[in-house]
Motif scaffolding. Structure first.
Motif, short mmCIF file in Angstrom:
data_model
loop_
_atom_site.label_atom_id
_atom_site.label_comp_id
_atom_site.label_asym_id
_atom_site.label_seq_id
_atom_site.Cartn_x
_atom_site.Cartn_y
_atom_site.Cartn_z
N VAL A 1 0.86 -1.26 0.00
CA VAL A 1 0.13 -0.10 -0.08
C VAL A 1 0.77 1.19 -0.04
O VAL A 1 2.16 0.93 0.17
CB VAL A 1 -0.78 0.13 1.16
N ARG A 2 0.41 2.27 -0.33
CA ARG A 2 1.13 3.59 -0.40
C ARG A 2 1.02 4.20 1.10
O ARG A 2 0.37 4.23 1.99
CB ARG A 2 0.29 4.60 -1.34
N HIS A 3 2.10 5.02 1.24
CA HIS A 3 2.19 5.79 2.42
C HIS A 3 2.43 7.26 2.20
O HIS A 3 2.76 7.74 1.18
CB HIS A 3 3.46 5.11 3.33
N HIS A 4 1.96 8.10 3.47
CA HIS A 4 2.26 9.69 3.15
C HIS A 4 2.96 9.84 4.46
O HIS A 4 2.31 10.26 5.46
CB HIS A 4 1.02 10.30 2.83
N VAL A 5 4.17 10.09 4.44
CA VAL A 5 4.96 10.11 5.77
C VAL A 5 5.00 11.77 5.85
O VAL A 5 5.61 12.43 4.92
CB VAL A 5 6.27 9.50 5.74
N GLY B 1 4.57 10.48 11.34
CA GLY B 1 2.89 10.07 11.18
C GLY B 1 3.01 9.49 9.79
O GLY B 1 3.66 9.91 8.85
N CYS B 2 1.81 9.06 9.36
CA CYS B 2 1.28 8.90 8.06
C CYS B 2 0.04 9.32 7.88
O CYS B 2 -1.06 8.86 8.64
CB CYS B 2 1.31 7.12 7.85
N ASN B 3 -0.25 10.14 6.73
CA ASN B 3 -1.54 10.47 6.54
C ASN B 3 -2.77 9.56 6.26
O ASN B 3 -3.78 9.80 6.56
CB ASN B 3 -1.59 11.56 5.50
N ILE B 4 -2.15 8.38 5.86
CA ILE B 4 -3.16 7.31 5.09
C ILE B 4 -3.52 6.47 6.79
O ILE B 4 -4.57 5.86 6.69
CB ILE B 4 -2.54 6.34 4.20
N HIS B 5 -2.66 6.20 7.66
CA HIS B 5 -2.38 5.17 8.54
C HIS B 5 -2.26 5.92 9.91
O HIS B 5 -1.12 6.17 10.27
CB HIS B 5 -1.61 3.92 8.44
N ASP B 6 -3.28 6.32 10.62
CA ASP B 6 -3.21 6.96 11.78
C ASP B 6 -2.33 6.22 12.87
O ASP B 6 -1.85 6.78 13.84
CB ASP B 6 -4.78 7.35 12.44
N SER B 7 -2.35 4.81 12.75
CA SER B 7 -1.73 3.96 13.75
C SER B 7 -0.34 3.99 13.85
O SER B 7 0.44 3.67 14.46
CB SER B 7 -2.34 2.42 13.84
N MET B 8 0.12 4.69 12.61
CA MET B 8 1.74 4.58 12.48
C MET B 8 2.14 5.55 13.19
O MET B 8 2.19 6.87 13.14
CB MET B 8 2.06 4.73 10.87
N SER B 9 3.17 5.36 14.01
CA SER B 9 4.15 6.10 14.77
C SER B 9 5.26 5.86 14.95
O SER B 9 5.88 4.73 15.45
CB SER B 9 3.44 6.36 16.29
CU LIG Z 1 0.78 4.67 6.03
#
Ligand SMILES: [Cu+2]
Length: 199
Positions: free
Chosen positions: A89-93, A126-134
């Motif tokens: 999947v794509r990420h937006h860091v 953080g990641c704009n797509i996945h709030d759980s990413m820290s």
């Molecule tokens: Cu992500």
């Protein structure tokens, strides 16, 4: 004459002349406000006149299994970190942190973007797509820095004996910039201490 005296002293007393440069292990055990070992705290030892090393090699903060991997990295000021996407999947860091605000727009599998960190401090990811990413990039201005393990422990080698500032950073620390600092004296034999983050 002075050279002869110095040489004689060096023979009589092995620590003479070497005390400033002597490398000593600094061991710190970090505990949380619950008294239990605290992992993923960054311990730094700042020594006046000892700057961060020049960035060397490649620093990597991957996106893998919808998480930052590793959770935290420590890099010297000036380091360029790559952010490879190893997910399908794509990420937006991004980061809003004062030492480095940046935005890596949507990117896909096996794409890599890089960011250069030119100021010291903790940079929350953080990641704009996945709030759980820290995740965190901790940018340090000293060569003496390490991340605490599952038992809350760090060992930092090569610290010269003398006065220093010992600091502990963790996002749960309730203090300015999430950092607790204290002056310490590092002996020729090193330093072993414990830090509880409760104030
Ligand atoms: Cu992500």
């Amino acid at each position: 004459m002075r050279a002869i005296l110095f040489a004689a002293l060096a023979i009589l007393c092995p620590t003479f002349g070497a005390s400033v440069a002597r490398a000593s292990p600094v061991t710190v055990v970090v505990t949380g406000s619950d008294g239990k070992p605290l992992a993923n705290a960054v311990v730094t030892v700042e020594v006046a006149g000892v700057p961060a090393p020049a960035p060397r090699g490649t620093y990597v903060m991957a996106q893998q299994r919808i998480a930052f991997d590793p959770h935290i990295i420590v890099v010297p000021v000036g380091a360029t970190v790559s952010f490879p996407n190893r997910d399908k999947v794509r990420h937006h860091v991004y980061s809003f942190s004062a030492p480095k605000k940046f935005d890596l727009k949507l990117y896909g599998r096996d794409e890599t973007k890089t960011v250069t960190f030119d100021k010291p401090g903790a940079v929350a990811l953080g990641c704009n797509i996945h709030d759980s990413m820290s995740g965190f990039v901790f940018v340090t201005a000293t060569p003496f820095a390490a991340i605490s393990d599952a038992s809350g422990r760090v060992t930092i080698n090569g610290v010269p004996a003398g006065k220093a500032t010992l600091s502990v950073w963790h996002p749960s620390i309730r203090a300015a910039r999430n950092i607790l600092s204290q002056p310490v004296a590092v002996a020729a034999s090193g330093l072993s201490t414990a830090v509880n983050i409760r104030r």
